[in-house]
Design a protein around this motif. Structure first.
Motif, mmCIF file in Angstrom:
data_model
loop_
_atom_site.group_PDB
_atom_site.id
_atom_site.type_symbol
_atom_site.label_atom_id
_atom_site.label_comp_id
_atom_site.label_asym_id
_atom_site.label_seq_id
_atom_site.Cartn_x
_atom_site.Cartn_y
_atom_site.Cartn_z
ATOM 1 N N ALA A 202 -28.308 -106.426 -33.864
ATOM 2 C CA ALA A 202 -29.724 -106.568 -34.193
ATOM 3 C C ALA A 202 -30.158 -108.026 -34.075
ATOM 4 O O ALA A 202 -31.249 -108.323 -33.538
ATOM 5 C CB ALA A 202 -29.989 -106.046 -35.607
ATOM 6 N N PHE A 203 -29.346 -108.940 -34.564
ATOM 7 C CA PHE A 203 -29.685 -110.359 -34.446
ATOM 8 C C PHE A 203 -29.743 -110.778 -32.980
ATOM 9 O O PHE A 203 -30.631 -111.546 -32.575
ATOM 10 C CB PHE A 203 -28.666 -111.209 -35.215
ATOM 11 C CG PHE A 203 -29.025 -111.413 -36.658
ATOM 12 C CD1 PHE A 203 -29.555 -112.615 -37.097
ATOM 13 C CD2 PHE A 203 -28.845 -110.392 -37.583
ATOM 14 C CE1 PHE A 203 -29.904 -112.802 -38.422
ATOM 15 C CE2 PHE A 203 -29.195 -110.571 -38.911
ATOM 16 C CZ PHE A 203 -29.725 -111.771 -39.334
ATOM 17 N N GLU A 204 -28.817 -110.280 -32.183
ATOM 18 C CA GLU A 204 -28.823 -110.620 -30.767
ATOM 19 C C GLU A 204 -30.043 -110.025 -30.059
ATOM 20 O O GLU A 204 -30.680 -110.696 -29.229
ATOM 21 C CB GLU A 204 -27.521 -110.137 -30.121
ATOM 22 C CG GLU A 204 -26.303 -110.893 -30.625
ATOM 23 C CD GLU A 204 -24.987 -110.206 -30.274
ATOM 24 O OE1 GLU A 204 -25.000 -109.303 -29.408
ATOM 25 O OE2 GLU A 204 -23.952 -110.575 -30.867
ATOM 26 N N HIS A 205 -30.377 -108.772 -30.382
ATOM 27 C CA HIS A 205 -31.516 -108.124 -29.751
ATOM 28 C C HIS A 205 -32.812 -108.877 -30.045
ATOM 29 O O HIS A 205 -33.670 -109.026 -29.160
ATOM 30 C CB HIS A 205 -31.637 -106.679 -30.240
ATOM 31 C CG HIS A 205 -32.858 -105.976 -29.736
ATOM 32 N ND1 HIS A 205 -33.005 -105.589 -28.411
ATOM 33 C CD2 HIS A 205 -34.010 -105.606 -30.370
ATOM 34 C CE1 HIS A 205 -34.187 -105.018 -28.251
ATOM 35 N NE2 HIS A 205 -34.814 -105.010 -29.422
ATOM 36 N N HIS A 206 -32.943 -109.367 -31.279
ATOM 37 C CA HIS A 206 -34.156 -110.084 -31.672
ATOM 38 C C HIS A 206 -34.022 -111.595 -31.493
ATOM 39 O O HIS A 206 -34.873 -112.356 -31.968
ATOM 40 C CB HIS A 206 -34.525 -109.744 -33.116
ATOM 41 C CG HIS A 206 -34.920 -108.311 -33.306
ATOM 42 N ND1 HIS A 206 -36.125 -107.808 -32.858
ATOM 43 C CD2 HIS A 206 -34.259 -107.266 -33.871
ATOM 44 C CE1 HIS A 206 -36.193 -106.513 -33.138
ATOM 45 N NE2 HIS A 206 -35.082 -106.161 -33.753
ATOM 46 N N THR B 155 -28.391 -121.975 -27.522
ATOM 47 C CA THR B 155 -27.378 -121.033 -27.965
ATOM 48 C C THR B 155 -28.034 -120.052 -28.924
ATOM 49 O O THR B 155 -28.479 -120.431 -29.994
ATOM 50 C CB THR B 155 -26.222 -121.736 -28.679
ATOM 51 O OG1 THR B 155 -25.680 -122.702 -27.800
ATOM 52 C CG2 THR B 155 -25.150 -120.747 -29.081
ATOM 53 N N LYS B 156 -28.086 -118.783 -28.545
ATOM 54 C CA LYS B 156 -28.830 -117.838 -29.375
ATOM 55 C C LYS B 156 -27.998 -117.194 -30.449
ATOM 56 O O LYS B 156 -28.500 -116.557 -31.346
ATOM 57 C CB LYS B 156 -29.484 -116.773 -28.510
ATOM 58 C CG LYS B 156 -28.537 -115.722 -27.969
ATOM 59 C CD LYS B 156 -29.309 -114.639 -27.226
ATOM 60 C CE LYS B 156 -28.387 -113.545 -26.724
ATOM 61 N NZ LYS B 156 -29.115 -112.490 -26.007
ATOM 62 N N ARG B 157 -26.664 -117.298 -30.368
ATOM 63 C CA ARG B 157 -25.831 -116.672 -31.389
ATOM 64 C C ARG B 157 -24.503 -117.370 -31.471
ATOM 65 O O ARG B 157 -24.103 -118.113 -30.582
ATOM 66 C CB ARG B 157 -25.635 -115.187 -31.115
ATOM 67 C CG ARG B 157 -24.829 -114.886 -29.858
ATOM 68 C CD ARG B 157 -24.791 -113.390 -29.593
ATOM 69 N NE ARG B 157 -24.158 -113.069 -28.323
ATOM 70 C CZ ARG B 157 -22.962 -112.525 -28.217
ATOM 71 N NH1 ARG B 157 -22.254 -112.263 -29.281
ATOM 72 N NH2 ARG B 157 -22.459 -112.228 -27.038
ATOM 73 N N ASN B 158 -23.798 -117.077 -32.538
ATOM 74 C CA ASN B 158 -22.457 -117.586 -32.730
ATOM 75 C C ASN B 158 -21.670 -116.488 -33.395
ATOM 76 O O ASN B 158 -21.698 -116.347 -34.597
ATOM 77 C CB ASN B 158 -22.486 -118.837 -33.617
ATOM 78 C CG ASN B 158 -21.120 -119.497 -33.701
ATOM 79 O OD1 ASN B 158 -20.122 -118.929 -33.265
ATOM 80 N ND2 ASN B 158 -21.079 -120.691 -34.272
#
Length: 283
Positions: A117-121, A278-281
């Protein structure tokens, strides 16, 4: 009154979110009974016979003893819990969790749907499964703490009786982190069934922890959202500092939870800004 206090705690970044299985089940995850039936077939038992031999924890313990580890079971669960037919894209509850911008989210779910969900948004997060992950925590990025383990790490999974008993010791590195996180903060529990004795024990331990750590000082109120009112549970949980929140009318649990989160987070549901490079970790 509860919503006002919750919103104020959230705005002060003093509200921790605890996410249970009910949030993921709205995506179509198989029921726990399907896991038990799978264990039975793998061990050569008829499912209806196997279920009579003990609790889900004991049956998972027996499976581990027969196989030597839970690796095969974890692999099957990973495939079933992340079927290509499931998607977080249209889940209003997951969207609201992301857009609410909680600084710390604990979850007892093994699955990756919060991360997806965090990646999708397009929101950053740091996943915390072990003490090694604590060094990667950043003040400006949401922590997703996998309190009962993660499918990417067999050793972290809390599934059988032995692993649950270890969890109830409350002495693992994640337990120590939880104790530090909750002191002075409120906790909001969503997606939990009060039939789960483990989560009830968690409520009890958090209450004891506060009283032992800060004697004589009132405990910050914590909350659990229940889609159906229950005066018995309301009284029992109140003694542990847990306030119950339920809608005035009965409706679908996912719809009721989404409506509650919308009321809680308010303007936080505005469209997020595009992330930085960087969109996620998530490693």
């Amino acid at each position: 009154m509860h919503i006002g206090m919750l919103r104020a705690a959230h705005e002060r970044e003093q509200l921790i979110l605890f996410v249970g299985a009910g949030v993921s089940q709205s995506l179509g995850l198989p029921p726990w009974s399907e896991l038990i039936d799978h264990m039975a077939r793998e061990l050569g038992y008829k499912p209806e016979e196997y279920r009579r031999y003990g609790s889900a924890l004991a049956l998972a313990e027996f499976f581990r003893l027969q196989h030597g580890n839970i690796g095969p079971l974890r692999s099957w669960m990973d495939r079933k819990w992340h079927s290509p037919n499931m998607s977080v894209d249209r889940s209003r509850v997951h969207e609201l969790i992301v857009r609410a911008n909680f600084k710390i989210i604990y979850t007892t779910n093994y699955d990756r749907w919060l991360e997806y969900a965090f990646e999708h948004h397009q929101r950053e997060y740091v996943k915390v499964v072990s003490v090694a992950d604590v060094a990667r925590i950043r003040r400006d990025v949401t922590q997703i703490v996998k309190f009962h383990g993660d499918f990417e790490n067999d050793e972290s999974i809390v599934l059988d009786e032995t692993s649950y008993f270890r969890r109830l010791d409350f002495e693992s590195p994640l337990d120590i982190k939880l104790r530090a996180d909750v002191l002075g903060r409120s906790v909001l529990f969503i997606g939990y069934s009060l039939a789960d004795i483990n989560i009830r024990y968690l409520f009890y331990r958090l209450s004891r922890l506060w009283k032992a750590s800060v004697p004589g000082v009132p405990q910050p109120p914590s909350y659990i959202f229940l889609p159906v009112r229950n005066p018995v549970q309301q009284a029992v949980l109140a003694q542990w500092g847990i306030e119950t929140i339920s809608p005035d009318t009965e409706e679908d649990p996912s719809t009721a939870l989404a409506a509650f989160l919308e009321e809680l987070v308010g303007d936080a549901t505005a469209q997020p800004q595009p992330p930085s490079e960087t969109k996620r970790n998530s490693t």
